[in-house]
Design an enzyme around this catalytic site. Structure first.
Site, mmCIF file in Angstrom:
data_model
loop_
_atom_site.group_PDB
_atom_site.id
_atom_site.type_symbol
_atom_site.label_atom_id
_atom_site.label_comp_id
_atom_site.label_asym_id
_atom_site.label_seq_id
_atom_site.Cartn_x
_atom_site.Cartn_y
_atom_site.Cartn_z
ATOM 1 N N LYS A 35 0.754 -1.187 -0.119
ATOM 2 C CA LYS A 35 0.258 0.038 0.092
ATOM 3 C C LYS A 35 0.744 1.303 -0.174
ATOM 4 O O LYS A 35 0.602 2.246 -0.948
ATOM 5 C CB LYS A 35 -0.925 0.127 1.309
ATOM 6 C CG LYS A 35 -1.904 -0.908 1.175
ATOM 7 C CD LYS A 35 -3.064 -0.794 2.599
ATOM 8 C CE LYS A 35 -2.462 -0.856 3.847
ATOM 9 N NZ LYS A 35 -1.858 -2.112 4.289
ATOM 10 N N ARG B 1 -9.609 1.703 9.645
ATOM 11 C CA ARG B 1 -9.390 0.390 9.739
ATOM 12 C C ARG B 1 -10.379 -0.294 10.496
ATOM 13 O O ARG B 1 -10.110 -1.567 10.629
ATOM 14 C CB ARG B 1 -7.797 -0.010 10.381
ATOM 15 C CG ARG B 1 -6.630 -0.009 9.366
ATOM 16 C CD ARG B 1 -5.552 0.018 10.159
ATOM 17 N NE ARG B 1 -4.442 -0.723 9.908
ATOM 18 C CZ ARG B 1 -3.136 -0.246 9.306
ATOM 19 N NH1 ARG B 1 -3.068 0.999 9.271
ATOM 20 N NH2 ARG B 1 -2.380 -1.285 9.160
ATOM 21 N N ARG C 224 11.051 -7.340 4.438
ATOM 22 C CA ARG C 224 11.021 -5.783 4.755
ATOM 23 C C ARG C 224 11.764 -5.681 6.421
ATOM 24 O O ARG C 224 12.483 -4.813 6.549
ATOM 25 C CB ARG C 224 9.617 -5.208 4.813
ATOM 26 C CG ARG C 224 9.383 -3.787 5.180
ATOM 27 C CD ARG C 224 8.130 -2.981 5.068
ATOM 28 N NE ARG C 224 7.397 -3.378 6.013
ATOM 29 C CZ ARG C 224 6.158 -3.071 6.182
ATOM 30 N NH1 ARG C 224 5.498 -2.460 5.036
ATOM 31 N NH2 ARG C 224 5.241 -3.565 7.212
ATOM 32 N N ARG D 285 11.786 -2.708 11.037
ATOM 33 C CA ARG D 285 10.788 -2.268 11.763
ATOM 34 C C ARG D 285 10.317 -3.065 12.842
ATOM 35 O O ARG D 285 10.551 -4.299 12.888
ATOM 36 C CB ARG D 285 9.465 -2.266 10.857
ATOM 37 C CG ARG D 285 9.207 -0.891 10.240
ATOM 38 C CD ARG D 285 8.066 -0.960 9.415
ATOM 39 N NE ARG D 285 6.952 -1.231 9.747
ATOM 40 C CZ ARG D 285 5.689 -1.284 9.332
ATOM 41 N NH1 ARG D 285 5.605 -0.354 8.124
ATOM 42 N NH2 ARG D 285 4.359 -1.600 9.787
ATOM 43 N N ARG E 214 -0.771 -9.264 12.978
ATOM 44 C CA ARG E 214 -1.413 -8.230 12.464
ATOM 45 C C ARG E 214 -2.522 -8.669 11.156
ATOM 46 O O ARG E 214 -3.338 -8.107 10.972
ATOM 47 C CB ARG E 214 -0.123 -7.440 11.758
ATOM 48 C CG ARG E 214 0.387 -6.536 13.010
ATOM 49 C CD ARG E 214 1.780 -5.894 12.234
ATOM 50 N NE ARG E 214 1.826 -5.144 11.326
ATOM 51 C CZ ARG E 214 2.842 -5.193 10.174
ATOM 52 N NH1 ARG E 214 3.929 -5.986 10.738
ATOM 53 N NH2 ARG E 214 2.623 -4.335 9.167
HETATM 54 P P1 AMP Z 1 0.886 0.339 8.708
HETATM 55 O O1 AMP Z 1 2.171 1.049 8.636
HETATM 56 O O2 AMP Z 1 -0.265 1.069 8.072
HETATM 57 O O3 AMP Z 1 1.024 -1.084 8.627
HETATM 58 O O4 AMP Z 1 0.839 0.727 10.378
HETATM 59 C C1 AMP Z 1 1.581 0.356 11.420
HETATM 60 C C2 AMP Z 1 0.892 0.256 12.630
HETATM 61 O O5 AMP Z 1 0.260 1.602 13.192
HETATM 62 C C3 AMP Z 1 -0.474 -0.861 12.797
HETATM 63 O O6 AMP Z 1 -0.069 -2.081 12.896
HETATM 64 C C4 AMP Z 1 -0.983 -0.008 14.031
HETATM 65 O O7 AMP Z 1 -0.579 -0.335 15.286
HETATM 66 C C5 AMP Z 1 -0.981 1.474 13.669
HETATM 67 N N1 AMP Z 1 -2.002 2.004 13.089
HETATM 68 C C6 AMP Z 1 -1.743 2.558 11.704
HETATM 69 N N2 AMP Z 1 -2.851 3.190 11.102
HETATM 70 C C7 AMP Z 1 -3.889 2.690 12.100
HETATM 71 C C8 AMP Z 1 -5.315 2.909 12.077
HETATM 72 N N3 AMP Z 1 -5.824 3.446 11.080
HETATM 73 N N4 AMP Z 1 -6.005 2.261 13.251
HETATM 74 C C9 AMP Z 1 -5.227 1.718 14.131
HETATM 75 N N5 AMP Z 1 -4.008 1.559 14.369
HETATM 76 C C10 AMP Z 1 -3.347 2.050 13.277
#
Ligand code: AMP
Length: 193
Positions: A14, A89, A128, A134, A145
């Site tokens: 994404k 989400r 990654r 990360r 996740r």
């Molecule tokens: P991402 O980089 O989008 O995979 O986000 C990494 C982490 O940030 C996720 O696993 C959540 O812990 C947190 N996070 C990101 N976006 C959201 C969201 N819309 N709602 C809740 N937690 C989020």
């Protein structure tokens, strides 16, 4: 003025695609995950609160996430439209975004769904992890996740399907292949509306 969302499981690509689509439509790509990560590295209050959830592969509570998005969407660059990556989400976040957009007299134009099988995304995420280090890219956290995505976020696609907004694109292939697919699908979708 184009308002877009991109959704898909962790590791679907994404973030990479969001940057390209946003550039093509001249709108900011807004990633809640990136905003949380920069708060964590800057040690802000929000970062301190978000870190434990992120490291465990859990969602940050809606109250924190929604406040962050409201604030970000009120910044001037988002008046031209936006591409939200990783938000909403949860159904609560969907409703919150609806209310923010309604206040602005605005609405979404399309929701891009990036489809990738789970074995492939786990493989991508482990790669990654090696490249970027990360803290939420260890195998048990990755699997968690994915489960959280299936339980909490996949249902949102049905909601947006019912609104006729979803464009589904196969996320397997090179970055350029996927990006060309998205561009074509999105162009067709936006031409309808
Ligand atoms: P991402 O980089 O989008 O995979 O986000 C990494 C982490 O940030 C996720 O696993 C959540 O812990 C947190 N996070 C990101 N976006 C959201 C969201 N819309 N709602 C809740 N937690 C989020």
């Amino acid at each position: 003025m184009t308002r877009l969302l991109i959704v898909g499981p962790p590791g679907a690509g994404k973030g990479t695609q969001a940057t390209q689509i946003a550039a093509a439509y001249a709108v900011p790509a807004i990633s809640t995950g990136d905003i949380f990560r920069s708060n964590v590295s800057e040690g802000t209050d929000l970062g301190v609160q978000a870190k434990a959830y992120m490291d465990a592969g859990e969602y940050v509570p809606d109250s924190l996430t929604n406040a962050l998005v409201r604030d970000r969407l009120s910044q001037s660059d988002a008046a031209r439209g936006f591409l939200l990556d990783g938000y909403p989400r949860t159904l609560d976040q969907v409703q919150f975004l609806d209310s923010v957009l309604t206040e602005q007299g605005a609405s979404l134009d399309a929701v891009i769904q990036l489809g990738v099988e789970s074995d492939i995304v786990v493989e991508r995420l482990l790669k990654r992890a090696q490249e970027q280090g990360r803290s939420d890219d260890t195998e048990p956290v990755i699997r968690h996740r994915m489960d959280v995505y299936t339980a909490q976020t996949a249902p949102l696609i049905d909601e947006y399907e019912a609104r006729g907004l979803v464009v589904t694109v196969d996320g397997i292939g090179s970055v350029d292949e996927v990006s060309a697919r998205i561009a074509a699908a999105l162009k067709a979708k936006l031409a309808q509306s």
